[in-house]
Design an enzyme around this catalytic site. Structure first.
Site, PDB file in Angstrom:
ATOM      1  CB  SER A   1      -0.756   0.289   1.256  1.00 18.64           C
ATOM      2  OG  SER A   1      -1.884   1.129   0.732  1.00 18.64           O
ATOM      3  N   GLY A   2       0.802   1.977  -1.092  1.00 16.17           N
ATOM      4  CA  GLY A   2       1.321   3.372  -1.091  1.00 16.17           C
ATOM      5  C   GLY A   2       2.501   3.530  -1.979  1.00 16.17           C
TER       6      GLY A   2
ATOM      7  CB  THR B   1      -4.731   3.288  -7.516  1.00 13.34           C
ATOM      8  OG1 THR B   1      -4.767   2.190  -6.387  1.00 13.34           O
ATOM      9  CG2 THR B   1      -5.209   3.609  -7.988  1.00 13.34           C
TER      10      THR B   1
ATOM     11  CG  ASN C   1      -1.719   4.956  -0.316  1.00 13.13           C
ATOM     12  OD1 ASN C   1      -1.956   6.164  -0.169  1.00 13.13           O
ATOM     13  ND2 ASN C   1      -1.587   3.807  -1.137  1.00 13.13           N
TER      14      ASN C   1
ATOM     15  CB  SER D   1      -5.334   2.162   0.831  1.00 17.39           C
ATOM     16  OG  SER D   1      -4.055   0.338   0.445  1.00 17.39           O
ATOM     17  CB  SER D   2      -6.427  -0.195  -4.086  1.00 19.14           C
ATOM     18  OG  SER D   2      -6.308   0.231  -4.585  1.00 19.14           O
TER      19      SER D   2
ATOM     20  N   GLY E   1      -0.563  -5.690  -2.136  1.00 22.62           N
ATOM     21  CA  GLY E   1       0.892  -6.287  -2.174  1.00 22.62           C
ATOM     22  C   GLY E   1       0.777  -6.993  -0.474  1.00 22.62           C
TER      23      GLY E   1
ATOM     24  CD  GLU F   1      -2.573  -5.247   3.709  1.00 17.90           C
ATOM     25  OE1 GLU F   1      -3.239  -3.956   2.584  1.00 17.90           O
ATOM     26  OE2 GLU F   1      -3.289  -5.464   4.202  1.00 17.90           O
TER      27      GLU F   1
END
Length: 1020
Positions: A106-107, A111, A156, A159-160, A379, A381
């Site tokens: 994330s981050g 995206t 993030n 974040s998705s 990704g 985590e």
């Protein structure tokens, strides 16, 4: 790329495959050099590594896009546009399917990378009105899905919180003609709970902060995020780096992709309802049972019955022996039911939204298409506390890593085989043992978790952990507090288990595993949602099959199944990879956190991929490309090699002194084993260039070559002009021939089809159809605007006319509302009884029926009390004529479920049971007289009723439907006989005249005179 090798000491190597040493330290050093020079992209073969710079770089403009269009992959510096362009052109050349896998934590910029690829295809693909519409919808889907599926996390701000796979469909010309999105594992738990420093999904804050005043007021919301329980748990509802008001405008505009303004309104109602639902709180009574303490929020919830919803949130409905028992909730159970409903509503709505976007981008053309898929997936985590969501996400990354290595090895092996180079086995870590640990049937963690969720008895998170310890106690990649040694045990809590993933160790807390995996919603709440007035909610929950007695699949099983399907999809496509890295945790430009980067390089498997690519030969190029660049290094190949390129390369490398074990000659490429060999060649080339530039003989030769090329160009130009002139002459001759043929066809247009007029008649047909297309009738009643066809199209025109009217009728029927349908059904009953029988029927068709003609408050309260056990269906004012003397008296006529009542103020003058109603008679004229024939079993019982009603058709339709007497209505000409009392008859005579009147005739009959309507054409 080779040209950049001379600057390798300053800005690093553009392809990690060309590193001297394939160590982690060398990898990070090269990455740091490039990052410090704002070079955020680097290759590992055809894999692209992207480092998030946390600042704007001038490398994403239209000029850059045009620079990379149609260029060889390694010809320009690494860029995401180069990867997107090569995937696109490979797809067109080989006419096969591809996908681009974008991964990272994330981050890291996943995206944004997905957006850049979509923007590149939007600019680089051919442009038409249709294609622009498709591309606009693809681009607009991004902000919509970000608003509903992204949230601020600790790492993030955008974040998705779901996985997204988008297929972009291309036709054989390379035009983007459609798209389709698959979504995976939306983090629904975020709707009801956020960790400190995190927010709920963006759309909630955007609606509260940016929604129009009228919309906010209509939804019952307040412009204060602090007012809503579901928005304040992370204690950061307002974030300086996020502009919710501006984002709302973007999302509002992008929601046009749904193509339905009513659906958008319903969508906002759902978002508001979730916020209201989160504000419902519970108290306990003396027995510890849950009670609602703020019922006011219920009126804003999805158009469902407030009392039934209150019951669903505080009681569980249990079915036992066909009986239903309500079991009261405790406060904890009530909160669980509330949160489960909020998660279910949001999760189902998100799926509905993805489906609507897919419908808007759907390609209706059945011809074969090729696709490029974009997989933007979460990704690996590792948080301070890792729960069920991290377990699913990391399982997904294990599967993708397994697929990644398989596809990479497969691609390498296929290239070696194609070039007839001996394949050398590659040593790498196979994470199949970890995948089996998680997903193996009957023995894996997923199977044990499902068994614990489904088994009867008191199953808890801790019993699940005990089952894991029993089944997997000896597995090398699994450890718990109970199974660990003394040193490891200090790092584990009693409710934790630890998995050794390919990327490293992750400790999971089992608390909440069972609840999140079950994700259950009580049946009575599902049934209630199916009755919602909100069309989206009703549609979503109706598809959940509430009548099914089967227990729904658990979350992890659904995720496993969707992951297997995704793997099948990806295995059928050619793979391209983008690995996104975060440069630092503080999101600051220019900072390179080596420890953080090292961790990401490890869990993204970049070193594994590099080892696979470097296992055999580090560098490979087509003979033509290699010879074109390095031919100045050998006198035999400079300035021109006249033979086969492969032979020229062989001569060149022999001259350069390559050892036999340093290179291999394939069918179309040269393979060089060590990067140092290439470096030496490139350094020699740089020296040679300067020598060539200083050589006079080279200049003379170049001038001679230039003269030859100029003469050749002049000769080619002369020949080309001649060819063009001959083509122009042929084109003009063809035009003359066509014009003559057209004129001759016009002159013989009235004759039978022949070679002379066939093309002209074809033109006439096409012209007529084009004109007809723009002048089609707009409604069913328009019978005059159909264009008159030419003689050759008379039959075709008639067929098209019928088809068009049938289509308009079909659209009209599909557009009927339930109320309009019910009205038409009643009109159909009326038509069956009176059409072509009663003169006044045509005038009644256009007049809508109403539910009642007398409001309940206009009926005397004593009458209502007397018939309170019978439901009033319909009431109408009538004129009743006395049986003796035919004196008219105003009355109220009331229809209930079982009987009809004649009412005079507070008195019931007569009750007529429907079972005693043996017939109904009316005349064929325009009068409103009705005779109700009643069966009299008692001589003292009142006889038939003679009444007059201004709403005859409506009254008799309601009566015939309620009493089920459609076949009892008779339309009579002349006179109608009726019984005063049993054995005593009377008569009503009907005639026509200048003025309507009703009076008692000399013969003692009731005479009804009505005027005659002129006959007119009427269609129904």
């Amino acid at each position: 790329m080779e040209g950049a090798l001379t600057a390798r000491d300053r800005v690093g190597i553009q392809d990690f495959v060309l590193l001297d040493e394939t160590t982690e330290a060398a990898f990070l050093t090269n990455l740091r050099k490039r990052f410090c020079n704002d070079l955020i992209y680097t290759y590992v073969g055809t894999l692209l590594v992207s480092v998030n710079p946390y600042k704007e770089l001038d490398i994403f403009n239209k000029k850059q896009m045009e620079l990379y269009m149609g260029v060889n992959f390694f010809e320009l510096p690494p860029h995401i546009y180069a990867l997107a362009d090569n995937a696109y052109h490979t797809m067109l050349t080989e006419f096969n399917n591809h996908f681009i896998l974008i991964s990272g934590e994330s981050g890291a910029g996943k995206t944004e990378a997905s957006k850049k690829i979509l923007q590149y295809y939007a600019v680089s693909c051919p442009s038409t009105t249709l294609l622009n519409t498709v591309r606009d919808k693809m681009l607009k889907s991004n902000p919509v899905l970000e608003a509903f599926g992204n949230a601020k996390t600790l790492k993030n701000d955008n974040s998705s919180r779901f996985g997204k796979y988008m297929d972009i469909e291309f036709d054989s010309e390379g035009d983007a003609v459609g798209g389709h999105i698959l979504n995976y594992l939306l983090e629904k738990s975020r709707v009801v709970h956020q960790n400190h420093g995190e927010r709920n999904f963006h759309i909630f804050y955007q609606l509260v902060e940016g929604g129009e005043d009228s919309l906010v007021q209509q939804l019952g919301l307040e412009r204060d995020c602090q007012h809503y329980n579901y928005l304040t748990q992370g204690q950061c509802a307002i974030v300086s780096s996020i502009n919710d008001k501006n984002d709302w405008k973007t999302v509002r505009n992008a929601l046009q992709v749904i193509n339905n303004i009513y659906s958008v309104q319903h969508l906002f109602e759902i978002i508001a309802s979730v916020l209201h639902l989160g504000n419902i709180r519970f108290d306990s009574d003396s027995k510890g049972h849950a009670l609602l303490n703020n019922k006011a929020e219920l009126r804003w919830l999805l158009g469902v019955d407030a009392y039934t919803l209150q019951e669903g949130l505080t009681y569980r409905k249990i079915e036992a022996n066909k009986d239903e028992v309500l079991s009261p909730f405790t406060i904890d159970h009530a909160i669980y039911a509330r949160d489960a409903l909020a998660k279910a509503i949001y999760g189902q709505t998100f799926t509905w939204l993805v489906n609507r976007i897919n419908e808007s981008m759907e390609n209706k053309d059945p011809s074969k298409k090729t696709v490029i898929g974009l997989l933007d997936i979460y990704g690996f985590e590792v948080f301070y506390v890792n729960s069920f969501e991290q377990f699913c996400i990391n399982y997904c990354n294990e599967k993708l890593q397994q697929l990644f290595i398989q596809l990479t090895l497969k691609a390498e092996q296929e290239e070696y085989e194609a070039e007839d180079i001996e394949w050398e086995p590659v040593q790498f870590f196979n994470n199949k043992i970890i995948c089996d640990l998680i997903e193996e049937k009957h023995r894996g963690i997923i199977s044990i978790l499902d068994e614990e969720c489904l088994r009867p008895g008191e199953a808890t998170d801790l019993t699940f952990l005990e089952r894991l310890e029993d089944k997997m106690g000896n597995h090398p990649h699994f450890v718990t507090h109970k199974l660990a040694d003394k040193t490891t045990r200090k790092t584990l809590e009693r409710g934790d288990f630890r998995l050794l993933h390919y990327a490293g160790e992750v400790t999971y807390c089992v608390v909440g595993f069972l609840d999140k995996n079950n994700d259950l919603l009580y049946r009575n709440i599902k049934d209630l949602m199916c009755q919602s007035k909100n069309a989206i909610v009703r549609e979503c929950f109706s598809t959940m099959d509430p009548d099914s007695r089967r227990r729904p699949e658990t979350v992890v099983t659904q995720f496993k199944s969707s992951l297997l399907k995704l793997t099948e999809i990806l295995m059928a496509k050619e793979a391209w990879y983008i690995r996104c890295l975060k440069s630092n945790e503080s999101k600051q430009p220019g900072q390179f956190d080596e420890a953080l980067i090292r961790h990401q390089v490890k869990y993204l498997g970049l070193m594994e991929h590099l080892r696979v690519r470097r296992a055999g030969f580090a560098y490979r190029r087509k003979y033509e490309v290699f010879l074109k660049r390095y031919k100045p290094l050998c006198p035999a190949t400079w300035p021109h090699w006249r033979g086969v390129p492969a032979d020229g390369v062989e001569v060149l490398v022999q001259h350069l002194g390559y050892l036999p074990n340093e290179y291999k000659m394939g069918r179309t490429k040269i393979f060089i084993r060590h990067p140092r060999t290439l470096y030496a060649t490139e350094d020699a080339y740089e020296r040679c260039k300067h020598e060539l530039g200083e050589s006079k003989s080279t200049v003379i030769k170049a001038k001679g070559e230039f003269r030859k090329q100029k003469e050749a160009a002049t000769k080619i130009e002369t020949c080309w002009r001649g060819v063009q002139a001959r083509k122009e002459r042929e084109r003009r001759a063809w035009a003359v021939k066509v014009i003559k043929k057209f004129i001759k066809g016009y002159m013989t247009r009235g004759q039978a089809k022949s070679t002379d007029n066939s093309e002209y008649l074809a033109f006439v047909r096409q012209s007529y159809l084009n004109r007809l297309k723009g002048n089609l009738p707009k409604n069913v009643l328009d019978k005059t605007t159909w264009l008159s066809p030419p003689a050759v199209l008379t039959e075709t025109s008639e067929i098209l006319r019928k088809l068009h009217y049938r289509l308009m009728v079909r659209k009209y029927v599909r557009g009927l509302t339930p109320q309009k349908k019910a009205q038409l059904q009643q009109k159909l009953v009326t038509s069956s009884m009176f059409r072509d029988k009663k003169d006044s029927y045509p005038q009644s068709v256009s007049q809508p029926f109403v539910d009642t003609r007398i409001n309940e408050q206009d009926i005397n309260i004593r009458v209502i009390q007397m018939i309170r056990n019978e439901h009033i269906k319909y009431s109408v004012p009538v004129i009743k004529y006395d049986r003796n003397g035919f004196k008219p008296r105003p009355r109220q006529f009331i229809l209930t479920q079982t009987a009809a009542y004649m009412i005079e103020e507070a008195k019931i003058k007569q009750r007529v049971l429907y079972t005693s109603l043996k017939g109904i008679s009316v005349s064929n004229l325009t009068d409103g007289m009705i005779i109700l024939h009643i069966t009299c079993e008692d001589p003292k019982q009142k006889g038939d009723l003679v009444i007059q009603c201004d709403h005859l058709f409506e009254f008799l339709t309601k009566l015939s439907v309620i009493a089920k007497k459609q076949n009892a209505v008779n339309v009579v000409k002349g006179s109608i006989k009726f019984e005063f009392q049993p054995g005593k008859e009377g008569s009503v005579d009907f005639s026509t005249g200048q003025e309507p009147m009703v009076y008692k005739a000399n013969n003692g009959h009731l005479m009804v005179v009505r005027w005659v309507l002129k006959k007119r054409l009427f269609m129904f």
